[in-house]
Design an enzyme around this catalytic site. Structure first.
Site, PDB file in Angstrom:
ATOM      1  N   HIS A  48     -14.656 -51.584  64.171  1.00 28.50           N
ATOM      2  CA  HIS A  48     -15.884 -52.109  64.732  1.00 28.50           C
ATOM      3  C   HIS A  48     -16.208 -53.615  64.086  1.00 28.50           C
ATOM      4  O   HIS A  48     -15.610 -53.707  62.959  1.00 28.50           O
ATOM      5  CB  HIS A  48     -17.130 -51.054  64.063  1.00 28.50           C
ATOM      6  CG  HIS A  48     -17.492 -50.112  65.247  1.00 28.50           C
ATOM      7  ND1 HIS A  48     -18.966 -49.911  65.562  1.00 28.50           N
ATOM      8  CD2 HIS A  48     -16.938 -49.230  65.990  1.00 28.50           C
ATOM      9  CE1 HIS A  48     -18.812 -48.913  66.727  1.00 28.50           C
ATOM     10  NE2 HIS A  48     -17.728 -48.444  66.764  1.00 28.50           N
TER      11      HIS A  48
ATOM     12  N   GLU B  38     -17.656 -51.754  73.318  1.00 32.01           N
ATOM     13  CA  GLU B  38     -18.986 -51.727  73.230  1.00 32.01           C
ATOM     14  C   GLU B  38     -19.700 -53.216  73.176  1.00 32.01           C
ATOM     15  O   GLU B  38     -19.145 -53.952  72.370  1.00 32.01           O
ATOM     16  CB  GLU B  38     -19.738 -50.711  72.148  1.00 32.01           C
ATOM     17  CG  GLU B  38     -19.369 -49.350  72.224  1.00 32.01           C
ATOM     18  CD  GLU B  38     -17.952 -49.208  71.524  1.00 32.01           C
ATOM     19  OE1 GLU B  38     -17.774 -49.948  70.516  1.00 32.01           O
ATOM     20  OE2 GLU B  38     -17.448 -48.058  71.423  1.00 32.01           O
TER      21      GLU B  38
END
Length: 318
Positions: free
Chosen positions: A38, A106
Site C-alpha cells: 500500500h 485501489e
C-alpha cells in the site's frame, strides 16, 4: 492438505515490527508469508504504510519462509517494468521463494500521482498488459513494447532469478477471475467462494494454486477484540466498490459509522475460541484453496502466535 501462512499488514505496523512478526510466524509453524503493498493505510487509526520492497529485503535476511505480495498493483503508481525489477530482485534475495501477487488496485493507493483512476474494465486491461511486460522482462532478455497502455524501450533486467517469478492474480468477480485463469500462475481471493475457485480451474487454472486470506483478532476478551477490529479495520466490511474508488483514508473514516460493532462480531473471528479460528480456515480448505493466510488485527501479535502455535496449527496440520 492446504498450507497455512501469515499475512503481514503493512497498513498497521512499522518495518521492524513486520520483520519481527515474520520471525514469530516462522517460529510458530506458519509455512509462508503474504505482505500487503500500500501507499496509504485504509484509515489513520491503522497509521502505517512502509515501502513494501524494502521490507521484503529485510524479511529475506530474517526468515527462510516464502514471501508474496498480496497484492501489488503494477499499473498506475509504479510502471510494470519497475515492478518487474523489484520482484526479480526479491526472488534473487529469497533464493527463488518469492511470488508476485498482483491486482487491479485501489484509488486509495494508485491515484496519488494525479492520473485519472480508470474504470474496472480498463484496469483489468492494464493489468493483463502489465503481466505480459513483466513476464518478458523476467527472461532477462532486452525487450521493447508498444501497447495500448504502456511503452517499454530497450529494457533488460540483469539481475533475475533462475526461474521466472510466478505471478498470481487477485480476483473478486467473474471478469478478474477469468483474467487470473488466463494470465496468472495462481489465483488470489479473500472469500472462501467455491464457485469462483471452480470458475478459475475450469477457465484455465487447473493445476495452479488457489490462495486465500482472512483477518482475525485473537484475544482473551472477545468484546475488546471486537472493539479493536471496529477501530482498526472497519473498511473490510464496507459494501460494493467503495474499497476500489475512494481516494483517501479520510473518506474511509467518513464511512466508518456504516459499520457497527455488531457487524464486526458477526463477520470476523474475535477472541480465543479455538473452534472458531479453525472453522474460518477450514472454510477455505473446503472451498478448494491450496494456501490459506491469516492476519492478526491489533497489537497482541505475540499472544496470537503463541495461540496458533499451541492450539490452532497443530490441529490444522496433523
Amino acid at each position: 492438505m492446504p498450507e497455512y501462512g501469515y499475512f503481514l499488514a503493512t497498513e498497521e505496523f512499522r518495518p521492524a515490527e513486520l520483520v519481527e512478526q515474520a520471525r514469530m510466524a516462522e517460529q510458530a509453524g506458519f509455512q509462508s508469508l503474504w505482505i500487503s503493498d500500500h501507499y496509504h493505510p485504509w484509515n489513520d487509526a491503522q497509521g502505517e504504510s512502509p515501502f513494501v520492497w524494502s521490507v521484503i529485503g529485510a524479511i529475506s535476511e530474517a526468515v527462510s519462509l516464502p514471501v508474496e505480495t498480496a497484492v501489488t498493483c503494477p499499473t498506475v503508481r509504479i510502471h510494470p517494468a519497475v515492478v518487474a525489477q523489484a520482484a526479480a530482485t526479491c526472488a534473487v534475495l529469497t533464493n527463488g521463494r518469492f511470488r508476485l501477487g498482483v491486482g487491479s488496485g485501489e484509488a486509495l493507493n494508485e491515484h496519488i500521482l494525479g492520473h485519472v483512476w480508470p474504470p474496472a474494465s480498463v484496469r483489468l486491461e492494464m493489468l493483463e498488459e502489465a503481466i505480459l511486460i513483466m513476464r518478458r522482462l523476467f527472461t532477462g532478455e532486452e525487450i521493447s513494447h508498444y501497447g495500448s497502455h504502456y511503452r517499454v524501450e530497450n529494457a533488460r533486467l540483469y539481475t533475475v532469478p533462475d526461474e521466472p517469478v510466478p505471478i498470481d492474480v487477485s480476483g473478486f468477480g467473474p471478469e478478474a477471475t477469468a483474467l487470473a485463469a488466463r494470465a496468472g500462475d495462481g489465483y488470489i481471493t479473500m472469500m472462501p467462494d467455491e464457485e469462483m475457485v471452480t470458475q478459475f480451474r475450469k477457465g484455465g487454472g487447473h493445476g495452479k494454486p488457489v490462495l486465500g486470506g482472512t483477518k482475525v483478532c485473537y484475544g482473551t476478551d472477545r468484546d475488546e477484540a471486537v472493539r479493536t477490529v471496529h477501530r482498526l479495520w472497519p473498511n473490510q466490511l464496507l459494501p460494493g466498490e467503495m474499497g476500489q474508488i475512494l481516494p483517501s483514508p479520510r473518506h474511509f473514516e467518513q464511512l466508518q459509522p456504516l459499520v457497527t460493532e455488531q457487524m464486526v462480531r458477526e463477520n470476523t473471528v474475535c477472541g480465543d475460541d479455538v473452534g472458531e479460528h479453525i472453522d474460518v480456515l477450514n472454510a477455505f480448505a473446503e472451498a478448494g484453496f491450496d494456501r490459506i493466510y491469516v492476519n492478526q488485527i491489533g497489537p497482541d501479535q505475540r499472544g496470537f502466535f503463541d495461540f496458533y502455535r499451541t492450539n490452532v496449527l497443530p490441529q490444522l496440520l496433523r
